[in-house]
Enzyme design. Structure first.
Site, PDB file in Angstrom:
ATOM      1  N   ASP A 144       0.845  -1.378  -0.038  1.00 30.85           N
ATOM      2  CA  ASP A 144      -0.209  -0.007  -0.135  1.00 30.85           C
ATOM      3  C   ASP A 144       1.188   1.315   0.000  1.00 30.85           C
ATOM      4  O   ASP A 144       2.133   0.725   0.121  1.00 30.85           O
ATOM      5  CB  ASP A 144      -0.799   0.062   1.108  1.00 30.85           C
ATOM      6  CG  ASP A 144      -1.674   1.195   1.420  1.00 30.85           C
ATOM      7  OD1 ASP A 144      -2.498   1.608   0.552  1.00 30.85           O
ATOM      8  OD2 ASP A 144      -1.468   1.722   2.673  1.00 30.85           O
ATOM      9  N   ASP A 203      -0.187   5.289   1.011  1.00 29.02           N
ATOM     10  CA  ASP A 203      -0.510   6.282   2.203  1.00 29.02           C
ATOM     11  C   ASP A 203      -0.464   5.654   3.483  1.00 29.02           C
ATOM     12  O   ASP A 203      -0.997   4.450   3.803  1.00 29.02           O
ATOM     13  CB  ASP A 203      -1.898   6.461   1.922  1.00 29.02           C
ATOM     14  CG  ASP A 203      -1.959   7.669   0.687  1.00 29.02           C
ATOM     15  OD1 ASP A 203      -1.066   8.510   0.399  1.00 29.02           O
ATOM     16  OD2 ASP A 203      -3.149   7.584  -0.086  1.00 29.02           O
ATOM     17  N   SER A 239      -2.776   1.255  -4.520  1.00 29.38           N
ATOM     18  CA  SER A 239      -3.307   2.563  -3.807  1.00 29.38           C
ATOM     19  C   SER A 239      -4.581   2.954  -4.087  1.00 29.38           C
ATOM     20  O   SER A 239      -5.051   3.153  -5.287  1.00 29.38           O
ATOM     21  CB  SER A 239      -2.097   3.657  -3.968  1.00 29.38           C
ATOM     22  OG  SER A 239      -2.625   4.671  -3.138  1.00 29.38           O
ATOM     23  N   ALA A 240      -5.363   3.267  -3.046  1.00 28.50           N
ATOM     24  CA  ALA A 240      -6.620   3.849  -3.242  1.00 28.50           C
ATOM     25  C   ALA A 240      -6.440   5.460  -3.316  1.00 28.50           C
ATOM     26  O   ALA A 240      -7.832   6.036  -3.270  1.00 28.50           O
ATOM     27  CB  ALA A 240      -7.588   3.645  -2.079  1.00 28.50           C
ATOM     28  N   ASP A 263      -1.639  -0.863   5.721  1.00 32.87           N
ATOM     29  CA  ASP A 263      -1.890  -0.455   7.222  1.00 32.87           C
ATOM     30  C   ASP A 263      -3.447  -0.363   7.344  1.00 32.87           C
ATOM     31  O   ASP A 263      -3.862   0.197   8.215  1.00 32.87           O
ATOM     32  CB  ASP A 263      -1.587   1.045   6.872  1.00 32.87           C
ATOM     33  CG  ASP A 263      -2.477   1.980   6.142  1.00 32.87           C
ATOM     34  OD1 ASP A 263      -3.089   3.022   6.933  1.00 32.87           O
ATOM     35  OD2 ASP A 263      -2.464   1.778   5.245  1.00 32.87           O
TER      36      ASP A 263
END
Length: 294
Positions: A43, A45, A158-159, A232
């Site tokens: 991921d 962020d 990543s979103a 995370d």
């Protein structure tokens, strides 16, 4: 504790493991297979970037844009309202992922619609990143450079906003050829103004679909059935679901926020849980171990 696996960093006070023996066995098996069978899926962020610095929250890709001067005050207010409504839902451990899913889609869709209305110019994104407080975690140079030197593929899932994410790693000088990004990319018109977002929305809880939609990427990496996964949130656990014939996976979870109420669910889901650790020390130590400390 990890007698045969010499990674002193795994004894750091921020490191928690439900089953250290199992972690040791997986790492030994991965070392035996060789680093040319390893791939890293992470991921971005609050996993590769810091959660906080000097007690102040660091921005995500969306925050970098939301807080910039490209966004009107009115739009900033509206984005903040959305955050206040949906972020508590995202991290609420009493709600199921099924329950959160439509709400996350709603959040991202509404946020993206607001950003499109701002007619953001592509040529200003580099400046926005430069002026932001975005920070990769301590040890990021070793992490990115070591993977590159050993030709280990790094897939960043990543979103966030892909254009901003790429600019962050570009400005940090670590956007190497082994890095591939799956994220939400902006769609600019011929004059370089944001008109929409491309393709399927990637949000925190549909990374599995994203992984399965991008099977072409994983097809190319069929000779790399050993995965180091870093995230995370519990939504990040499915990022490797596109990997065929997986042999071993070590899941490292960064637990940055609401530690007490979320710790157990992280320990149940991730092999290694790093509590309020703003560095990449543990992933770096594992990578050095997997590549024979070269």
């Amino acid at each position: 504790m990890l007698s045969n696996v010499k990674i002193p960093e795994l004894s750091n006070p921020s490191v928690y493991m439900k089953n250290p023996k199992r972690v040791q066995e997986i790492l030994q098996s991965m070392v035996k297979a060789g680093s040319n069978t390893v791939q890293v899926i992470s991921d971005f962020d609050m996993t590769l970037t810091r959660f906080a610095f000097n007690g102040k929250r660091c921005p995500t890709c969306h925050n970098i844009l939301d807080n910039s001067k490209l966004i009107s005050e009115d739009c900033k207010e509206k984005l903040k309202e959305l955050l206040n409504i949906y972020y508590p839902i995202e991290i609420d451990s009493s709600r199921s992922i099924e329950e959160k899913l439509p709400l996350m889609v709603e959040w991202w869709t509404r946020a993206h619609e607001l950003l499109v209305q701002q007619e953001i110019r592509k040529d200003l994104l580099a400046m926005v990143v430069r002026e932001s407080d975005a920070m990769l975690r301590d040890g990021y140079q070793l992490f990115f450079n070591h993977l590159h030197e050993h030709s280990i593929p790094l897939l960043i899932f990543s979103a966030g906003i892909g254009d901003i994410l790429e600019e962050v790693i570009l400005q940090a000088g670590v956007f190497h050829s082994n890095v591939k990004v799956f994220s939400n990319y902006m769609d600019f018109d011929e004059s370089g103004v944001l008109r929409a977002f491309k393709g399927e929305l990637i949000h925190i809880y549909n990374k599995r679909e994203g992984a399965l939609l991008n099977t072409g990427h994983f097809q190319e990496l069929r000779t790399r059935p050993n995965v180091l996964l870093m995230g995370d949130s519990l939504g990040d656990l499915t990022m490797a679901d596109g990997v065929q014939d997986m042999e071993n996976i070590v899941k490292i979870g960064f637990l940055n926020d609401k530690v007490e109420e979320r710790k157990q669910s992280y320990l149940d889901s991730y092999d290694i849980v790093l509590v309020k650790d703003e560095t990449l020390e543990v992933p770096n130590a594992i990578l050095l171990y997997l590549t024979g400390n070269k």
